[in-house]
Design a protein around this motif. Structure first.
Motif, short mmCIF file in Angstrom:
data_model
loop_
_atom_site.label_atom_id
_atom_site.label_comp_id
_atom_site.label_asym_id
_atom_site.label_seq_id
_atom_site.Cartn_x
_atom_site.Cartn_y
_atom_site.Cartn_z
N GLY A 354 53.63 -20.65 21.66
CA GLY A 354 53.24 -20.53 20.26
C GLY A 354 52.07 -19.59 20.07
O GLY A 354 51.27 -19.75 19.14
N MET A 355 51.97 -18.60 20.94
CA MET A 355 50.88 -17.63 20.91
C MET A 355 51.43 -16.25 20.56
O MET A 355 52.43 -15.82 21.13
N GLU A 356 50.80 -15.57 19.63
CA GLU A 356 51.24 -14.24 19.21
C GLU A 356 50.04 -13.33 19.10
O GLU A 356 48.99 -13.73 18.59
N CYS A 357 50.17 -12.09 19.58
CA CYS A 357 49.05 -11.15 19.59
C CYS A 357 48.91 -10.45 18.25
O CYS A 357 49.89 -9.96 17.68
N GLN A 369 32.98 -6.49 22.65
CA GLN A 369 33.19 -7.21 21.39
C GLN A 369 34.00 -8.48 21.61
O GLN A 369 35.05 -8.45 22.24
N GLN A 370 33.50 -9.60 21.11
CA GLN A 370 34.25 -10.84 21.18
C GLN A 370 35.12 -11.00 19.95
O GLN A 370 34.92 -10.31 18.94
N GLY A 371 36.10 -11.89 20.03
CA GLY A 371 36.91 -12.15 18.85
C GLY A 371 38.21 -12.85 19.17
O GLY A 371 38.67 -12.88 20.33
N VAL A 372 38.81 -13.43 18.13
CA VAL A 372 40.13 -14.04 18.24
C VAL A 372 41.16 -12.91 18.11
O VAL A 372 41.12 -12.13 17.16
N ILE A 373 42.10 -12.82 19.05
CA ILE A 373 43.07 -11.73 19.04
C ILE A 373 44.50 -12.22 18.81
O ILE A 373 45.44 -11.44 18.93
N SER A 374 44.64 -13.50 18.51
CA SER A 374 45.95 -14.05 18.16
C SER A 374 46.10 -14.06 16.64
O SER A 374 45.12 -14.00 15.90
N THR A 375 47.34 -14.12 16.19
CA THR A 375 47.59 -14.14 14.74
C THR A 375 47.21 -15.50 14.16
O THR A 375 47.09 -16.49 14.89
N GLU A 376 47.04 -15.54 12.86
CA GLU A 376 46.68 -16.79 12.20
C GLU A 376 47.79 -17.83 12.35
O GLU A 376 47.53 -19.04 12.29
N GLN A 377 49.03 -17.40 12.52
CA GLN A 377 50.15 -18.32 12.64
C GLN A 377 50.27 -18.95 14.04
O GLN A 377 51.01 -19.91 14.24
N SER A 378 49.53 -18.42 15.00
CA SER A 378 49.63 -18.90 16.38
C SER A 378 49.17 -20.35 16.50
O SER A 378 48.12 -20.72 15.94
N ARG A 379 49.93 -21.15 17.24
CA ARG A 379 49.52 -22.54 17.48
C ARG A 379 48.33 -22.60 18.43
O ARG A 379 47.49 -23.49 18.34
N ILE A 380 48.29 -21.67 19.38
CA ILE A 380 47.20 -21.60 20.35
C ILE A 380 46.49 -20.27 20.18
O ILE A 380 47.13 -19.22 20.10
N LYS A 381 45.18 -20.31 20.13
CA LYS A 381 44.40 -19.09 19.93
C LYS A 381 44.23 -18.32 21.24
O LYS A 381 44.15 -18.92 22.32
N ALA A 382 44.17 -17.02 21.15
CA ALA A 382 43.78 -16.15 22.26
C ALA A 382 42.46 -15.50 21.87
O ALA A 382 42.31 -14.99 20.75
N VAL A 383 41.50 -15.53 22.80
CA VAL A 383 40.14 -15.10 22.50
C VAL A 383 39.65 -14.13 23.57
O VAL A 383 39.92 -14.32 24.76
N VAL A 384 38.95 -13.10 23.16
CA VAL A 384 38.21 -12.24 24.09
C VAL A 384 36.74 -12.66 24.02
O VAL A 384 36.16 -12.69 22.92
N MET A 385 36.17 -13.01 25.17
CA MET A 385 34.77 -13.45 25.20
C MET A 385 34.05 -12.76 26.36
O MET A 385 34.29 -13.09 27.53
N PRO A 386 33.18 -11.79 26.09
CA PRO A 386 32.43 -11.14 27.17
C PRO A 386 31.62 -12.16 27.96
O PRO A 386 30.98 -13.05 27.38
#
Length: 404
Positions: A354-357, A369-386
């Motif tokens: 349930g993850m979408e980029c 740069q940090q941030g959430v890189i998954s779509t708002e519809q994604s059940r599970i978030k994908a995050v970039v965190m330095p």
């Protein structure tokens, strides 16, 4: 009346490798780097020190064959020339392997050094360099507390079902043969920062952290604790890495020795220095170089990237077993923070979770740069965190000094 600013707590952080010494003076209160640099090619013909101070970058050539002690002497001179020594409260050392002796950072004394020495047999390349760095720093910074911060400590919350090998049990009880895991300070840091980003308590957060650089590892973090990780007894186990093979069939050792007459040292060199992205691509261990070559049509470079992402995706998916519920997948490390190509491949392969980029967010989350890189519809978030392992070392060192 305004609250007075906290007193600066400057910690010299040392990361001593087999042929390099990474250093920084960090204000533990803020994470601000006062000075930072790298001594490299130590013991070789052209050693050097490069450092950054107040925005200026400087390169110093050392005498040929100079090693760690001489590099630290050069560092001491730099610190004193810039009058930075007066505010130092401690020296914090990154120690790669703490074995089962250490579950947290500690003040270094003779007993601690003895335990680190025993654990160094499990990671001789890293461990002996760490000990050399500690010894040199003790000579150069007499009177300053020396703190050891262990890569393995965060993973000491793993259960036996996760860390034992299916080998005769006495190999564990008598010789400490088990999975220890590494990159612990990085996994710990990015998990805490991701919990803040998502505005949820770390104690109730389930994350999978992917630290991707020349060395790579994945960690399953349940309610803030490490419950499984991909590296093992040594940093060789697990994922495809820059020059390391990751998981292989142990029967390969017998094949290489009996059929190809390899020595133990040759096998170690093959698996640690000549494999991974370098071995498959026959081009480079640098992900940027391989991505450029793959884009230009180099088939082996493309294969290396595909293998890297496939093995990574499989490892991440397997950690749904201990976690059951996942709040976010975290990308960190040099590759994890900068390669939008690899992140998108992995997220796409994990789409069944349930993850979408989010393509634009993924492109934006590069170069620190940090941030959430998954779509708002994604059940599970994908995050970039330095990651910021040096700040973790500085914080732990400052906290131990407070208790002295």
């Amino acid at each position: 009346m305004p609250t007075p600013a906290p007193k600066s707590q400057h910690v010299l952080v040392l990361n001593c490798g087999s042929s390099s010494l990474k250093f920084a003076i960090i204000d533990a209160n803020t994470g601000h780097e006062i000075i930072s640099g790298l001594a490299e090619r130590l013991g070789a013909a052209t050693p050097s020190v490069k450092y950054k101070y107040k925005g200026d970058k400087t390169l110093i050539d050392l005498e040929p064959e100079q090693a760690h002690a001489e590099a630290i002497n050069t560092l001491v001179t730099l610190i004193k020339d810039h009058k930075l020594d007066e505010q130092l409260i401690a020296v914090g050392h990154r120690v790669v392997h703490g074995g089962e002796h250490f579950t947290k950072s500690v003040l270094i004394n003779d007993q601690v050094i003895e335990s680190i020495t025993q654990a160094a047999t499990l990671a001789p390349l890293h461990g002996h360099a760490n000990l050399l760095g500690i010894s040199s720093a003790q000579d150069s910074f007499k009177g300053l507390p020396q703190i050891a911060v262990f890569d393995t400590a965060f993973h000491q919350t793993m259960d036996k079902v996760a860390y034992l090998y299916a080998l005769p049990y006495n190999l564990y009880t008598e010789f400490g043969v088990r999975r220890y895991g590494f990159h612990g300070t990085s996994h710990f840091y990015v998990a805490g920062q991701t919990a803040k980003l998502l505005n949820q308590p770390i104690e109730k957060s389930n994350f999978i952290s992917a630290h991707l650089g020349n060395g790579c590892s994945v960690c399953a973090i349940k309610n803030g604790d490490s419950v499984d990780t991909s590296m093992g007894l040594t940093p060789l186990e697990g994922l495809v890495m820059g020059t390391r093979s990751g998981d292989i069939d142990p029967g390969l050792f017998n094949f290489l020795t009996t059929q190809l007459d390899y020595s133990a040292q040759q096998i170690d060199d093959l698996l640690n220095q000549k494999s991974g992205l370098l071995g498959i691509s026959e081009l480079s261990n640098d992900c940027r170089t391989i991505e450029e070559a793959a884009t230009a049509g180099n088939q082996q470079a493309a294969l290396a990237l595909d293998m890297f992402c496939y093995r990574l995706s499989k490892q991440i998916a397997s950690y749904m077993v201990p976690l059951q519920r996942l709040d976010a997948l975290i990308f960190t490390g040099g590759i994890g923070e900068n390669s939008d190509i690899i992140r998108k491949k992995v997220i796409t392969q994990l789409g069944f979770l349930g993850m979408e980029c989010d393509t634009q967010a993924n492109l934006d989350a590069r170069f620190g740069q940090q941030g959430v890189i998954s779509t708002e519809q994604s059940r599970i978030k994908a995050v970039v965190m330095p990651t910021n392992e040096e700040w973790v070392i500085a914080l732990d060192s400052a906290n131990i000094v407070k208790e002295l």
